[in-house]
Design a protein around this motif. Structure first.
Motif, PDB file in Angstrom:
ATOM      1  N   ILE A   1      17.902  -5.896 -29.093  1.00  0.00           N
ATOM      2  CA  ILE A   1      16.762  -5.726 -28.638  1.00  0.00           C
ATOM      3  C   ILE A   1      17.299  -4.177 -27.875  1.00  0.00           C
ATOM      4  O   ILE A   1      18.861  -4.153 -27.081  1.00  0.00           O
ATOM      5  CB  ILE A   1      16.639  -6.558 -27.784  1.00  0.00           C
ATOM      6  CG1 ILE A   1      16.231  -8.034 -28.340  1.00  0.00           C
ATOM      7  CG2 ILE A   1      15.314  -5.724 -26.090  1.00  0.00           C
ATOM      8  CD1 ILE A   1      16.078  -9.538 -27.204  1.00  0.00           C
ATOM      9  N   VAL A   2      16.714  -3.290 -27.824  1.00  0.00           N
ATOM     10  CA  VAL A   2      16.882  -1.867 -27.321  1.00  0.00           C
ATOM     11  C   VAL A   2      15.395  -2.556 -26.560  1.00  0.00           C
ATOM     12  O   VAL A   2      14.449  -1.862 -26.298  1.00  0.00           O
ATOM     13  CB  VAL A   2      16.364  -1.218 -28.535  1.00  0.00           C
ATOM     14  CG1 VAL A   2      16.606   0.410 -27.619  1.00  0.00           C
ATOM     15  CG2 VAL A   2      17.530  -0.918 -29.980  1.00  0.00           C
ATOM     16  N   GLN A   3      16.344  -1.653 -24.993  1.00  0.00           N
ATOM     17  CA  GLN A   3      15.412  -1.455 -23.839  1.00  0.00           C
ATOM     18  C   GLN A   3      15.510   0.106 -23.125  1.00  0.00           C
ATOM     19  O   GLN A   3      16.524   0.052 -22.789  1.00  0.00           O
ATOM     20  CB  GLN A   3      15.949  -2.327 -22.688  1.00  0.00           C
ATOM     21  CG  GLN A   3      15.185  -2.942 -21.926  1.00  0.00           C
ATOM     22  CD  GLN A   3      15.326  -3.600 -20.146  1.00  0.00           C
ATOM     23  OE1 GLN A   3      16.253  -4.819 -20.780  1.00  0.00           O
ATOM     24  NE2 GLN A   3      15.455  -4.235 -19.268  1.00  0.00           N
ATOM     25  N   HIS A   4      14.481  -0.440 -22.830  1.00  0.00           N
ATOM     26  CA  HIS A   4      14.640   1.381 -21.882  1.00  0.00           C
ATOM     27  C   HIS A   4      15.069   1.771 -21.016  1.00  0.00           C
ATOM     28  O   HIS A   4      15.338   2.733 -20.384  1.00  0.00           O
ATOM     29  CB  HIS A   4      13.725   2.335 -23.113  1.00  0.00           C
ATOM     30  CG  HIS A   4      13.296   2.454 -24.622  1.00  0.00           C
ATOM     31  ND1 HIS A   4      12.611   1.705 -25.153  1.00  0.00           N
ATOM     32  CD2 HIS A   4      13.814   2.851 -25.132  1.00  0.00           C
ATOM     33  CE1 HIS A   4      12.786   1.842 -26.692  1.00  0.00           C
ATOM     34  NE2 HIS A   4      13.832   3.343 -26.755  1.00  0.00           N
ATOM     35  N   VAL A   5      14.047   0.703 -20.432  1.00  0.00           N
ATOM     36  CA  VAL A   5      14.362   1.727 -18.710  1.00  0.00           C
ATOM     37  C   VAL A   5      14.231  -0.134 -17.915  1.00  0.00           C
ATOM     38  O   VAL A   5      13.716  -0.909 -18.603  1.00  0.00           O
ATOM     39  CB  VAL A   5      12.749   1.919 -18.334  1.00  0.00           C
ATOM     40  CG1 VAL A   5      12.799   3.066 -18.462  1.00  0.00           C
ATOM     41  CG2 VAL A   5      11.429   1.085 -18.956  1.00  0.00           C
ATOM     42  N   ALA A   6      14.484   0.222 -17.455  1.00  0.00           N
ATOM     43  CA  ALA A   6      15.067  -1.622 -16.201  1.00  0.00           C
ATOM     44  C   ALA A   6      13.667  -2.163 -16.193  1.00  0.00           C
ATOM     45  O   ALA A   6      13.877  -3.649 -16.613  1.00  0.00           O
ATOM     46  CB  ALA A   6      16.104  -1.116 -15.263  1.00  0.00           C
ATOM     47  N   ALA A   7      12.696  -1.619 -15.597  1.00  0.00           N
ATOM     48  CA  ALA A   7      11.386  -2.627 -16.027  1.00  0.00           C
ATOM     49  C   ALA A   7      10.844  -2.658 -16.985  1.00  0.00           C
ATOM     50  O   ALA A   7       9.727  -3.652 -16.704  1.00  0.00           O
ATOM     51  CB  ALA A   7      10.511  -1.328 -14.918  1.00  0.00           C
ATOM     52  N   GLU A   8      11.354  -2.209 -17.805  1.00  0.00           N
ATOM     53  CA  GLU A   8      10.344  -2.843 -18.809  1.00  0.00           C
ATOM     54  C   GLU A   8      12.014  -3.839 -20.227  1.00  0.00           C
ATOM     55  O   GLU A   8      11.602  -3.836 -20.990  1.00  0.00           O
ATOM     56  CB  GLU A   8       9.780  -1.647 -20.056  1.00  0.00           C
ATOM     57  CG  GLU A   8       8.596  -1.232 -18.889  1.00  0.00           C
ATOM     58  CD  GLU A   8       7.821  -0.179 -19.653  1.00  0.00           C
ATOM     59  OE1 GLU A   8       7.677  -1.074 -21.726  1.00  0.00           O
ATOM     60  OE2 GLU A   8       7.561   0.640 -19.358  1.00  0.00           O
ATOM     61  N   PRO A   9      11.886  -4.816 -19.195  1.00  0.00           N
ATOM     62  CA  PRO A   9      12.659  -5.930 -20.274  1.00  0.00           C
ATOM     63  C   PRO A   9      11.808  -6.621 -21.107  1.00  0.00           C
ATOM     64  O   PRO A   9      11.035  -6.412 -21.050  1.00  0.00           O
ATOM     65  CB  PRO A   9      13.477  -6.963 -19.014  1.00  0.00           C
ATOM     66  CG  PRO A   9      11.888  -6.906 -18.125  1.00  0.00           C
ATOM     67  CD  PRO A   9      11.710  -5.585 -17.972  1.00  0.00           C
ATOM     68  N   PRO A  10      13.036  -7.143 -22.143  1.00  0.00           N
ATOM     69  CA  PRO A  10      11.964  -8.417 -22.952  1.00  0.00           C
ATOM     70  C   PRO A  10      11.061  -9.391 -22.570  1.00  0.00           C
ATOM     71  O   PRO A  10       9.882  -9.618 -23.467  1.00  0.00           O
ATOM     72  CB  PRO A  10      13.121  -8.324 -24.060  1.00  0.00           C
ATOM     73  CG  PRO A  10      14.188  -8.531 -23.718  1.00  0.00           C
ATOM     74  CD  PRO A  10      13.874  -7.810 -22.269  1.00  0.00           C
ATOM     75  N   GLY A  11      11.730 -10.203 -22.098  1.00  0.00           N
ATOM     76  CA  GLY A  11      10.659 -11.041 -21.094  1.00  0.00           C
ATOM     77  C   GLY A  11      10.955 -12.102 -21.940  1.00  0.00           C
ATOM     78  O   GLY A  11      11.562 -12.555 -22.226  1.00  0.00           O
ATOM     79  N   LEU A  12       9.730 -12.416 -22.130  1.00  0.00           N
ATOM     80  CA  LEU A  12       9.633 -13.977 -23.248  1.00  0.00           C
ATOM     81  C   LEU A  12       9.522 -13.409 -24.852  1.00  0.00           C
ATOM     82  O   LEU A  12       9.682 -14.727 -24.927  1.00  0.00           O
ATOM     83  CB  LEU A  12       7.744 -14.127 -23.170  1.00  0.00           C
ATOM     84  CG  LEU A  12       6.679 -14.344 -21.570  1.00  0.00           C
ATOM     85  CD1 LEU A  12       5.570 -14.433 -21.762  1.00  0.00           C
ATOM     86  CD2 LEU A  12       7.405 -15.149 -21.141  1.00  0.00           C
ATOM     87  N   ILE A  13       9.637 -12.833 -24.439  1.00  0.00           N
ATOM     88  CA  ILE A  13      10.574 -12.561 -26.882  1.00  0.00           C
ATOM     89  C   ILE A  13      12.027 -12.777 -26.429  1.00  0.00           C
ATOM     90  O   ILE A  13      12.250 -13.705 -27.105  1.00  0.00           O
ATOM     91  CB  ILE A  13      10.564 -10.463 -26.843  1.00  0.00           C
ATOM     92  CG1 ILE A  13       9.147 -10.059 -26.879  1.00  0.00           C
ATOM     93  CG2 ILE A  13      11.095 -10.408 -28.311  1.00  0.00           C
ATOM     94  CD1 ILE A  13       8.811  -8.493 -26.986  1.00  0.00           C
TER      95      ILE A  13
END
Length: 245
Positions: free
Chosen positions: A18-30
């Motif tokens: 999983i590539v996460q760009h910013v802390a505020a947009e995590p993968p959540g339900l994925i």
């Protein structure tokens, strides 16, 4: 050991990148679906300067999340070029790909599609309508023909050559597509929770002000629409995790 047992053991110990760009947009339900499927979620946190690999071999799936940057920033943000190479590697080896928002734009660009700024930013809860391809798609079988989804994007893309259009919104003619049988791009956010929406509201107040959107209203709308959206999202992501088996 039987072939089935060997395959099952391999699946149960596999990693999803999983590539996460910013802390505020995590993968959540994925990520929830990835873990429920027995995989390990290996997250590369770009915002923490963690390097992005360029080879997807060995991973069971690849997820590329959203962020405020865009495909046009490839020249000044080297990690975006690395991500496109990583996506190309996953496509080459038929590894399932899930691109969300920015991730869907990078997937489209990697497939040769044009990615450009839309006429205006699409932020908030707006209806998504499934196209014919979406109504027949195996990941979207639990989705009604029209449902409210969470949006936060400025750029849009053309349908990549050979891809299938899955969904649109009133403002954006192409909101989702599938390439082959295992690569999906969703411009809207299926993965969000109430907490994630709150994080995004807190992280990007300037964008909200520019669009004339009230953050508290956005949070309130989330409490209204998430109970409808989350069962759809969980079904989509659960089915996606099984594409690599």
């Amino acid at each position: 050991m039987s072939t089935y047992t060997e395959r099952r053991r391999s699946y149960m110990t596999a990693e999803c990148l999983i590539v996460q760009h910013v802390a505020a947009e995590p993968p959540g339900l994925i990520e929830e679906a990835v873990v429920a499927a027995g995989m390990t979620a290996r997250t590369v946190r770009v915002f923490a300067a963690e390097p992005v690999p360029t080879d997807a071999t060995g991973f069971r799936g690849l997820v590329v999340m959203g962020g405020p940057m865009g495909v046009a920033d490839v020249g000044r943000l080297p990690h975006l070029r690395a991500e496109m190479t990583l996506i190309e590697s996953a496509l080459k080896h038929d590894i399932p790909v899930m691109g969300v928002c920015l991730g869907s734009q990078l997937l489209a660009a990697a497939l040769g599609s044009r990615v450009t700024p839309g006429p205006a930013k699409e932020i908030g809860w707006h209806p998504v309508t499934l196209l014919d391809g979406g109504q027949r798609d195996r990941l979207l079988t639990a989705a009604p023909p029209r449902f409210n989804a969470f949006h936060w994007h400025g750029d849009v893309f053309d349908l990549p050559p050979g891809a299938v259009a899955l969904a649109r919104s009133e403002r954006t003619p192409l909101q989702a597509f599938r390439y082959g049988e295992r690569a999906y791009g969703f411009l809207f956010h299926l993965e969000v929770t109430e907490a994630i929406v709150g994080q995004m509201v807190g992280a990007f107040p300037d964008e909200l002000a520019e669009a004339g959107i009230d953050g508290d209203t956005l949070r309130g709308d989330s409490r209204t629409h998430l109970p409808e959206l989350q069962p759809v999202a969980r079904s989509v992501f659960s089915k996606w995790t099984r594409l690599g088996t």
